[in-house]
Write a protein that holds these residues in place. Structure first.
Motif, PDB file in Angstrom:
ATOM      1  N   ILE A  96       8.816  35.760 121.724  1.00 35.51           N
ATOM      2  CA  ILE A  96       9.376  34.432 121.462  1.00 35.51           C
ATOM      3  C   ILE A  96      10.328  34.043 122.585  1.00 35.51           C
ATOM      4  O   ILE A  96      10.305  32.914 123.072  1.00 35.51           O
ATOM      5  N   ALA A  97      11.159  34.989 123.022  1.00 31.93           N
ATOM      6  CA  ALA A  97      12.092  34.723 124.124  1.00 31.93           C
ATOM      7  C   ALA A  97      11.344  34.308 125.381  1.00 31.93           C
ATOM      8  O   ALA A  97      11.730  33.350 126.062  1.00 31.93           O
ATOM      9  N   ALA A 104      17.690  36.987 125.209  1.00 31.40           N
ATOM     10  CA  ALA A 104      17.564  37.802 123.996  1.00 31.40           C
ATOM     11  C   ALA A 104      18.623  37.388 122.971  1.00 31.40           C
ATOM     12  O   ALA A 104      18.339  37.306 121.768  1.00 31.40           O
ATOM     13  N   ALA A 105      19.836  37.100 123.438  1.00 26.22           N
ATOM     14  CA  ALA A 105      20.907  36.686 122.524  1.00 26.22           C
ATOM     15  C   ALA A 105      20.568  35.353 121.855  1.00 26.22           C
ATOM     16  O   ALA A 105      20.765  35.187 120.641  1.00 26.22           O
ATOM     17  N   ASN A 112      17.911  34.388 113.492  1.00 24.97           N
ATOM     18  CA  ASN A 112      18.861  34.452 112.377  1.00 24.97           C
ATOM     19  C   ASN A 112      18.876  33.122 111.621  1.00 24.97           C
ATOM     20  O   ASN A 112      18.853  33.093 110.386  1.00 24.97           O
ATOM     21  N   ARG A 113      18.924  32.031 112.374  1.00 25.20           N
ATOM     22  CA  ARG A 113      18.943  30.688 111.787  1.00 25.20           C
ATOM     23  C   ARG A 113      17.652  30.431 110.992  1.00 25.20           C
ATOM     24  O   ARG A 113      17.685  29.946 109.860  1.00 25.20           O
TER      25      ARG A 113
END
Length: 191
Positions: A96-97, A104-105, A112-113
């Motif tokens: 996805i990144a 990555a962050a 998370n969202r």
């Protein structure tokens, strides 16, 4: 042109943005080849049609983001997950990144969202216990397909109405235009 667009109100400036006729200010900005008035009028109509398409796509994206209560980046990630699921492929956060071209962050924050919103689930990767596999939830997938996906799929109808040679002409034109305006050829653009 869609009804809600900025050009639904009479605006002579907006209406002439793509007019390349003689004496038009755009001629100072670009090199217009030596063309007949009819050719310039046709090219002007073509540029307006492209602008209308961009406006329509923008309106669809804004409406879908509002409907799904998600950002453009979130929507792109979900689209990626829908296609991966249809192909039977597992998706990792790193994939996805790479697709979204984010760190990555940022990917962790995005996931998370989406997880808090009930749009994705993280599971242990079946073959790499150090990694996660990301899956779209059935509810989000169904909602995205029913709304945004259905609207975007209508583009296929317009393409299907063209003959094979017409589609080849459009393909060649769009690829040529993408090459002409590519940021990689702009000396002013940062690397």
């Amino acid at each position: 042109m869609h009804e809600q667009g900025p050009r639904s109100i009479h605006d002579p400036i907006a209406e002439s943005l793509y007019d390349l006729g003689s004496g038009h200010p755009a001629r100072d900005l670009i090199q217009v080849p030596d063309l007949s008035a009819a050719e310039i009028a046709q090219i002007t109509r073509l540029m307006r049609a492209l602008a209308d398409l961009r406006e329509t796509e923008q309106a669809i994206m804004e409406a879908s983001e509002k409907y799904m209560k998600l950002s453009r980046q979130d929507m792109r990630a979900l689209h990626y997950l829908i296609i991966a699921k249809a192909r039977g492929e597992l998706v990792t956060p790193g994939m996805i990144a790479a697709f979204l071209k984010i760190s990555a962050a940022s990917t962790t924050k995005l996931l998370n969202r989406l997880e808090r919103g009930g749009h994705v689930v993280r599971r242990l990767h079946p073959t790499d216990r150090r990694a996660f596999a990301i899956e779209i939830t059935p509810e989000t997938e169904a909602s995205a397909k029913r709304t945004v996906g259905k609207q975007h799929a209508k583009r296929l109808h317009a393409a299907a109405r063209l003959t094979g040679p017409e589609r080849e002409t459009v393909i060649r034109f769009l690829q040529d235009m993408a090459g002409e305006i590519s940021i990689t050829t702009a000396d002013w653009a940062p690397n």
